[in-house]
Design a protein around this motif. Sequence first.
Motif, short mmCIF file in Angstrom:
data_model
loop_
_atom_site.label_atom_id
_atom_site.label_comp_id
_atom_site.label_asym_id
_atom_site.label_seq_id
_atom_site.Cartn_x
_atom_site.Cartn_y
_atom_site.Cartn_z
N UNK A 57 3.21 60.98 13.26
CA UNK A 57 3.78 62.26 14.79
C UNK A 57 3.51 63.21 14.84
N UNK A 58 3.42 64.24 13.94
CA UNK A 58 2.56 65.98 14.08
C UNK A 58 1.50 65.28 14.51
N UNK A 59 0.79 64.73 13.83
CA UNK A 59 -0.84 64.90 14.62
C UNK A 59 -0.29 64.39 16.00
N UNK A 60 0.12 63.25 16.51
CA UNK A 60 0.26 63.19 17.61
C UNK A 60 0.69 64.60 18.90
N UNK A 61 2.05 64.38 18.43
CA UNK A 61 2.34 66.35 18.72
C UNK A 61 1.41 67.44 19.48
N UNK A 62 0.14 67.11 17.91
CA UNK A 62 -0.82 68.20 18.07
C UNK A 62 -1.87 67.89 19.01
N UNK A 63 -1.97 66.63 18.69
CA UNK A 63 -2.80 66.29 20.00
C UNK A 63 -2.60 65.79 21.70
N UNK A 64 -1.66 65.89 21.21
CA UNK A 64 -0.95 65.70 22.86
C UNK A 64 -1.28 67.71 22.88
N UNK A 65 -0.95 68.39 22.47
CA UNK A 65 -0.82 69.98 23.22
C UNK A 65 -2.13 70.31 22.83
#
Length: 302
Positions: free
Chosen positions: A154-162
């Motif tokens: 989830x953190x990697x996905x959040x950083x990807x979206x950011x």
Amino acid sequence: MELDINELLNFSPLIKTFTFNAWIVSGFTPISRGSSLDYYINRPNGMKGYIINLTLRGQGRAKVGENTLQYEENDLLLFPPGVPHQYGRDEHSEYWDHLWIYFIPRPYWLDWLKWDKNILGIGKTRVTEPVKQAHLRELFYEVIRHNSDDAPLSEALAMNALERLILACFQLQPVSNHHAHDPRINAVCDYLNDHIDEELKVEKLASMVFLSPSRLAHLFKKDLGVTIYAWREQQRINRARLLIQSTLLPIFKIAQSVGYSDPVYFTKIFRKHNGIPPAEYKKRYEKMNNLPGNQTLKPGKR
């Protein structure tokens, strides 16, 4: 996709509290006149990271010294590190509802965080096209949703979206987006981050990008404002701080994992960047997040 305001309320200060000792923190803040959230946030020293926010409804106002900056629906603001500010609902508006993200940027994002319009040290962009407005709102929501999730990656996905959000905002800057970092410097930064625990040899880095060591050192300092060694040191301490927050590793193991074989020297460098030694940082982080002594939360999850 139309944002569901009722769902967004799950990510607001009405429901949860936020602390900022993390790589990324995000949420939705709905403010109406006289509500419990209707007050000015005052940060006389700014923040360590960046804050980006998007106004969904009403108007807000930022105060920097004696000056003010107003913003309204579909305005994007970017608060760089260290910029003193107060912000809240504009007194002439009944509402100020906004999405926001606090983040420590990946090194190669820095050039994308230079916006054309800069007022009182704060970047500002107005989004006028409906398609782009919807796209930016969706990206904000994607960051917020992943950042609040406990699922794997989830953190990697959040950083990807950011990262996609930052790029979308940068594409709205017709002047700045023509002046990106030298790709050779980006390649060096990526290599250093991927080999953060290894000894640094400028000669090896220079040969990778077909430059002389002196030329690489010059370009690096010109693009990023610091030396290669100082930049690598900051990335090591950033990584160590994240590991303290998100793992059960003892301090000496964390020191080794970011390239410091001597725990005493690591403590000295950590204190230089954070004001306190790593063990004290860990205690304060656990206390701030109401954690038992041997339990840590994933950064950004509150």
